[in-house]
Design a protein around this motif. Sequence first.
Motif, mmCIF file in Angstrom:
data_model
loop_
_atom_site.group_PDB
_atom_site.id
_atom_site.type_symbol
_atom_site.label_atom_id
_atom_site.label_comp_id
_atom_site.label_asym_id
_atom_site.label_seq_id
_atom_site.Cartn_x
_atom_site.Cartn_y
_atom_site.Cartn_z
ATOM 1 N N ALA A 165 0.826 -1.207 0.000
ATOM 2 C CA ALA A 165 0.000 0.000 0.000
ATOM 3 C C ALA A 165 0.861 1.257 0.000
ATOM 4 N N ALA A 166 1.997 1.216 0.703
ATOM 5 C CA ALA A 166 2.882 2.385 0.745
ATOM 6 C C ALA A 166 3.464 2.692 -0.629
ATOM 7 N N MET A 167 3.717 1.673 -1.437
ATOM 8 C CA MET A 167 4.290 1.901 -2.765
ATOM 9 C C MET A 167 3.246 2.365 -3.773
ATOM 10 N N ARG A 168 1.979 2.177 -3.479
ATOM 11 C CA ARG A 168 0.945 2.555 -4.431
ATOM 12 C C ARG A 168 0.790 4.073 -4.565
ATOM 13 N N ARG A 169 1.442 4.821 -3.686
ATOM 14 C CA ARG A 169 1.369 6.273 -3.829
ATOM 15 C C ARG A 169 2.198 6.769 -5.003
ATOM 16 N N TYR A 170 3.075 5.906 -5.509
ATOM 17 C CA TYR A 170 3.881 6.283 -6.675
ATOM 18 C C TYR A 170 3.111 5.960 -7.956
ATOM 19 N N ARG A 171 3.000 6.946 -8.830
ATOM 20 C CA ARG A 171 2.214 6.796 -10.062
ATOM 21 C C ARG A 171 2.763 5.686 -10.949
ATOM 22 N N THR A 172 4.074 5.537 -10.992
ATOM 23 C CA THR A 172 4.684 4.555 -11.890
ATOM 24 C C THR A 172 4.627 3.130 -11.336
ATOM 25 N N PHE A 173 4.187 2.971 -10.087
ATOM 26 C CA PHE A 173 3.975 1.628 -9.547
ATOM 27 C C PHE A 173 2.535 1.258 -9.852
ATOM 28 N N THR A 174 2.321 0.440 -10.870
ATOM 29 C CA THR A 174 0.991 0.287 -11.462
ATOM 30 C C THR A 174 0.171 -0.872 -10.912
ATOM 31 N N PHE A 175 0.703 -1.647 -9.977
ATOM 32 C CA PHE A 175 -0.064 -2.763 -9.423
ATOM 33 C C PHE A 175 -1.140 -2.236 -8.461
ATOM 34 N N GLU A 176 -2.284 -2.909 -8.454
ATOM 35 C CA GLU A 176 -3.387 -2.482 -7.611
ATOM 36 C C GLU A 176 -3.759 -3.495 -6.533
ATOM 37 N N ASP A 177 -3.370 -4.739 -6.716
ATOM 38 C CA ASP A 177 -3.753 -5.798 -5.782
ATOM 39 C C ASP A 177 -2.504 -6.581 -5.376
ATOM 40 N N HIS A 178 -2.302 -6.753 -4.067
ATOM 41 C CA HIS A 178 -1.091 -7.423 -3.590
ATOM 42 C C HIS A 178 -1.054 -8.891 -4.008
ATOM 43 N N GLY A 179 -2.204 -9.571 -3.972
ATOM 44 C CA GLY A 179 -2.237 -10.967 -4.381
ATOM 45 C C GLY A 179 -1.856 -11.143 -5.843
ATOM 46 N N VAL A 180 -2.389 -10.285 -6.701
ATOM 47 C CA VAL A 180 -2.045 -10.334 -8.127
ATOM 48 C C VAL A 180 -0.565 -10.044 -8.319
ATOM 49 N N TYR A 181 -0.081 -9.062 -7.580
ATOM 50 C CA TYR A 181 1.343 -8.696 -7.652
ATOM 51 C C TYR A 181 2.232 -9.896 -7.311
ATOM 52 N N LEU A 182 1.898 -10.618 -6.243
ATOM 53 C CA LEU A 182 2.702 -11.777 -5.843
ATOM 54 C C LEU A 182 2.677 -12.865 -6.906
ATOM 55 N N LYS A 183 1.514 -13.076 -7.536
ATOM 56 C CA LYS A 183 1.420 -14.080 -8.593
ATOM 57 C C LYS A 183 2.268 -13.683 -9.792
ATOM 58 N N GLN A 184 2.294 -12.399 -10.111
ATOM 59 C CA GLN A 184 3.106 -11.928 -11.230
ATOM 60 C C GLN A 184 4.598 -12.071 -10.927
ATOM 61 N N VAL A 185 4.985 -11.764 -9.701
ATOM 62 C CA VAL A 185 6.392 -11.933 -9.316
ATOM 63 C C VAL A 185 6.789 -13.401 -9.387
ATOM 64 N N GLU A 186 5.913 -14.276 -8.901
ATOM 65 C CA GLU A 186 6.209 -15.707 -8.942
ATOM 66 C C GLU A 186 6.340 -16.197 -10.382
ATOM 67 N N GLY A 187 5.475 -15.702 -11.268
ATOM 68 C CA GLY A 187 5.579 -16.064 -12.680
ATOM 69 C C GLY A 187 6.885 -15.609 -13.290
ATOM 70 N N LEU A 188 7.317 -14.399 -12.929
ATOM 71 C CA LEU A 188 8.596 -13.885 -13.430
ATOM 72 C C LEU A 188 9.762 -14.724 -12.919
ATOM 73 N N LEU A 189 9.708 -15.085 -11.660
ATOM 74 C CA LEU A 189 10.779 -15.917 -11.088
ATOM 75 C C LEU A 189 10.875 -17.254 -11.815
ATOM 76 N N ARG A 190 9.739 -17.860 -12.101
ATOM 77 C CA ARG A 190 9.741 -19.139 -12.800
ATOM 78 C C ARG A 190 10.279 -18.997 -14.214
#
Length: 314
Positions: A50-75
Amino acid sequence: MFDSALGEVMAHTRNKRTTVHGRTGTTMRRTLRREAPTTIGLLTDEQDFAAMRRYRTFTFEDHGVYLKQVEGLLRTLTAQGVHTTVALFDPQEYAEYCAEAGIAPDTPAGRSRFTAEIAACGATVAYAGQPMDALIPALVGRAVRRATWEYATMLLAGLGECADCGQDIGRAAFDRASHLLERTLAAAGPGTHHLVCSTPTRHEQLLAALHTDRDGTGPACLDSAEGAEFVSVLAVGIALESHGGVVLRTSAPGAPDRVHGWRLDGGCLAPLTAGEVFSAYCTDADTGEPVAPESGVEYCAGFDIGADEPEQHR
């Protein structure tokens, strides 16, 4: 005719060389990419996200979705043969870093630069295919242990010299703690050992854990980082003469686990009785309420590890 044929051959050769060189360059870049490690800064909880969402260029809106995207990138990176580590991304530290370095925080470049910084000197965990619900606790635990070690090291460095002998108090305490750990592991014998050291300070309750394995003849094998953290916390207790303690749990095939305990007393580890070990191990540290003893565990008195001094201080 000859000139025309020669021209066609030369043109074909030029095209062939260009194709070969292009493929070679692409292949080389792919090879280099596999040999270039990658670090991903991870926001482990909802509050940091939530603290990072104040930055306009940080475009993620949901923490769960963000974690899934990070996990996909790691794989994906792992499948490409790229060695990847994950670092704990702290928004407050990021803001402070940007302010000190004069970097605009609302940019991907700023986040990338900060991630590179924490990869060099912060807590990281190598990604080896583990799921997020295992990776995040490991990363948070690593960060806590590193913070504990840094705090303990700072305390030891700030103690100065002994007014009587001129000896560096922190250095002497660290040497003493190293010696006590060596004696404890030597006396513990073969098996898998798990040690925990607890040391209270004015502002923090320091806690360090150490895992080691020892066969019937050789010395104990331990992680150097864990060893440094454990010794530093024990050294703080020695230097401050606080009421800390050490608990050792030993596992061996075909035998019940054994739990031993000691209290810090004048720079020594004084053995606890079996009753004291049982009481300490079977009491909730937060509530003081009794906790049921574990099945297949023997609560034993601490054994004598000796009270001699390290070689350099004799």
